[in-house]
Design an enzyme around this catalytic site. Structure first.
Site, short mmCIF file in Angstrom:
data_model
loop_
_atom_site.label_atom_id
_atom_site.label_comp_id
_atom_site.label_asym_id
_atom_site.label_seq_id
_atom_site.Cartn_x
_atom_site.Cartn_y
_atom_site.Cartn_z
N TYR A 36 -14.60 34.24 37.53
CA TYR A 36 -15.93 33.98 36.95
C TYR A 36 -15.95 32.60 36.27
O TYR A 36 -16.84 31.78 36.54
CB TYR A 36 -16.28 35.08 35.95
CG TYR A 36 -17.49 34.79 35.09
CD1 TYR A 36 -18.78 34.85 35.62
CD2 TYR A 36 -17.35 34.45 33.74
CE1 TYR A 36 -19.89 34.58 34.83
CE2 TYR A 36 -18.45 34.19 32.94
CZ TYR A 36 -19.72 34.24 33.48
OH TYR A 36 -20.81 33.97 32.69
N VAL A 41 -31.05 36.75 29.42
CA VAL A 41 -31.63 35.48 28.97
C VAL A 41 -32.95 35.21 29.70
O VAL A 41 -33.97 34.88 29.08
CB VAL A 41 -30.64 34.31 29.19
CG1 VAL A 41 -31.29 32.98 28.85
CG2 VAL A 41 -29.39 34.51 28.36
N1 LIG Z 1 -23.55 37.64 29.43
C1 LIG Z 1 -22.70 36.88 28.73
O1 LIG Z 1 -21.95 37.36 27.87
C2 LIG Z 1 -22.67 35.39 28.95
C3 LIG Z 1 -21.77 34.61 28.21
C4 LIG Z 1 -21.74 33.24 28.41
C5 LIG Z 1 -22.61 32.65 29.32
N2 LIG Z 1 -23.47 33.42 30.03
C6 LIG Z 1 -24.33 32.76 31.01
O2 LIG Z 1 -25.67 32.88 30.56
C7 LIG Z 1 -26.54 32.97 31.69
C8 LIG Z 1 -27.43 34.19 31.56
O3 LIG Z 1 -26.61 35.34 31.47
P1 LIG Z 1 -27.20 36.78 31.25
O4 LIG Z 1 -26.34 37.47 30.26
O5 LIG Z 1 -28.67 36.71 31.01
O6 LIG Z 1 -26.90 37.42 32.69
P2 LIG Z 1 -27.52 38.74 33.34
O7 LIG Z 1 -28.21 39.58 32.34
O8 LIG Z 1 -26.42 39.33 34.16
O9 LIG Z 1 -28.62 38.14 34.30
C9 LIG Z 1 -28.29 37.42 35.45
C10 LIG Z 1 -29.44 37.48 36.39
O10 LIG Z 1 -29.03 36.79 37.56
C11 LIG Z 1 -29.53 37.52 38.66
N3 LIG Z 1 -28.74 37.29 39.87
C12 LIG Z 1 -27.50 37.73 40.17
N4 LIG Z 1 -27.17 37.37 41.42
C13 LIG Z 1 -28.23 36.68 41.91
C14 LIG Z 1 -28.52 36.05 43.15
N5 LIG Z 1 -27.65 36.07 44.16
N6 LIG Z 1 -29.69 35.43 43.29
C15 LIG Z 1 -30.60 35.43 42.31
N7 LIG Z 1 -30.41 36.02 41.12
C16 LIG Z 1 -29.23 36.62 40.92
C17 LIG Z 1 -29.45 38.97 38.27
O11 LIG Z 1 -30.36 39.68 39.08
P3 LIG Z 1 -30.47 41.28 39.08
O12 LIG Z 1 -31.21 41.60 37.80
O13 LIG Z 1 -31.26 41.57 40.29
O14 LIG Z 1 -29.07 41.79 39.10
C18 LIG Z 1 -29.84 38.91 36.81
O15 LIG Z 1 -31.21 39.11 36.60
C19 LIG Z 1 -25.64 32.98 32.91
O16 LIG Z 1 -25.52 31.69 33.41
C20 LIG Z 1 -24.30 33.41 32.37
O17 LIG Z 1 -23.23 32.94 33.17
C21 LIG Z 1 -23.53 34.78 29.86
#
Ligand SMILES: NC(=O)c1ccc[n+]([C@@H]2O[C@H](COP(=O)([O-])OP(=O)(O)OC[C@H]3O[C@@H](n4cnc5c(N)ncnc54)[C@H](OP(=O)(O)O)[C@@H]3O)[C@@H](O)[C@H]2O)c1
Length: 292
Positions: A124, A12
């Site tokens: 989670y 995202v």
């Molecule tokens: N993925 C799903 O299916 C899903 C479903 C429902 C809701 N969501 C929510 O939507 C949002 C975006 O999800 P997404 O799919 O884009 O997740 P994502 O692709 O896993 O991206 C998460 C980002 O957070 C960063 N991160 C992890 N630990 C961190 C830390 N300690 N400090 C700073 N940054 C950190 C990661 O960095 P690195 O790149 O360095 O690892 C990554 O760039 C999140 O809030 C997630 O909970 C996701």
């Protein structure tokens, strides 16, 4: 308006910068520039950027791994927001935050609305709920956008995994009794930009709260995989493609339990911000074209 995007290397986060750019000055930071496990890092970054709006796309998203790393997941998904919110309050900033269908246990027979009681089944889900609660308790203008089954052209996601495995294996067993809406990360970013524009023009206090932001329509993981492989086969009839076998959740045990019903009702969002997202399958077609 100066907007700070966190987690800019994620699915995202990577889509947010171009989507939000028309609204003002955008500063996008990754884990090195703002580490959510470090209060100092969070405070230093927000004080340096002085944003009017923080869009937080950073999260601990390894759903199964979180079962064995609960403290880390809680620090990133829960505790970080109390600090972020305190800093935001000091400079009068608002926060947009993403949360998940996994705050629910999936036992409801119909789609979840925002006021339904959460009851997460996994570490989670519990930590994401803690983040929601920290933000809600902070007394600052905020939006919590719950989304589901996020996928896109970058990062680790179900679609990219299925496409890879389908080219390598003769048969794939996919869970067919969990239902939800796959959501393209770019659609989330585009919707976030529309919401931010409306938010800026109105009274932030009026809009503060939780909203569901899934795609329109619903399917199972099996249905999602089947549609992806059908579209891929249309484009590449010569390419090898695995046969899909629908299975139950019980036949695919994972460390973290998932809700069987992940369907989120997004009427509140549509009414508040005049946004209606099209059906998930239309976005799947666009993502597959981009992955070519
Ligand atoms: N993925 C799903 O299916 C899903 C479903 C429902 C809701 N969501 C929510 O939507 C949002 C975006 O999800 P997404 O799919 O884009 O997740 P994502 O692709 O896993 O991206 C998460 C980002 O957070 C960063 N991160 C992890 N630990 C961190 C830390 N300690 N400090 C700073 N940054 C950190 C990661 O960095 P690195 O790149 O360095 O690892 C990554 O760039 C999140 O809030 C997630 O909970 C996701």
């Amino acid at each position: 308006m100066r907007i700070l995007i966190t987690g800019c290397d994620g699915q995202v986060g990577g889509e947010l910068k171009p989507a939000l750019a028309p609204l003002g000055e955008v500063v996008a930071v990754n884990r090195c520039q703002m580490d959510l496990t470090s209060a100092e890092s969070i405070r230093a970054c927000i004080r340096a950027v002085q944003p009017h709006l923080i869009v937080n796309a950073a999260a601990y998203t390894a759903v199964d791994k979180a079962e064995s790393e609960p403290e880390l997941a809680q620090r990133v998904n829960g505790e970080a927001f109390a600090i972020m919110a305190e800093e935001a309050r000091n400079i009068g900033a608002a926060i947009f935050h993403y949360s998940t269908d996994y705050v629910f246990d999936g036992s409801k027979p119909t789609p979840y609305i925002e006021s339904d009681a959460p009851n997460p089944l996994s570490v989670y889900g519990s930590t994401k709920l803690a983040g929601e609660q920290a933000l809600a308790a902070a007394g600052i203008p905020h939006l919590i956008l719950r989304t589901s089954w996020v996928y896109g052209v970058r990062g680790k996601n179900f679609l990219r995994t299925i496409l890879k495995l389908a080219a390598e294996k003769p048969e794939l067993r996919i869970v067919a009794d969990q239902f939800g809406a796959p959501t393209w990360s770019r659609d989330i970013a585009t919707a976030t930009a529309s919401i931010a524009a409306r938010w800026r023009a109105g009274d932030p206090a009026e809009y503060t709260g939780v909203y569901h932001l899934p795609r329109w329509g619903e399917t199972s993981w099996y249905g999602f995989a089947a549609e992806a492989l059908r579209l891929r086969a249309l484009a590449h009839p010569e390419a090898p493609c695995a046969r899909l076998l629908p299975i139950s959740t019980a036949e695919y045990p994972t460390p973290a339990a998932r809700p069987k019903n992940s369907r989120l009702d997004c009427s509140k969002l549509s009414q508040a911000f005049d946004i209606r997202l099209p059906d998930w399958s239309a976005s799947l077609t666009a993502v597959l074209q981009e992955l070519e």
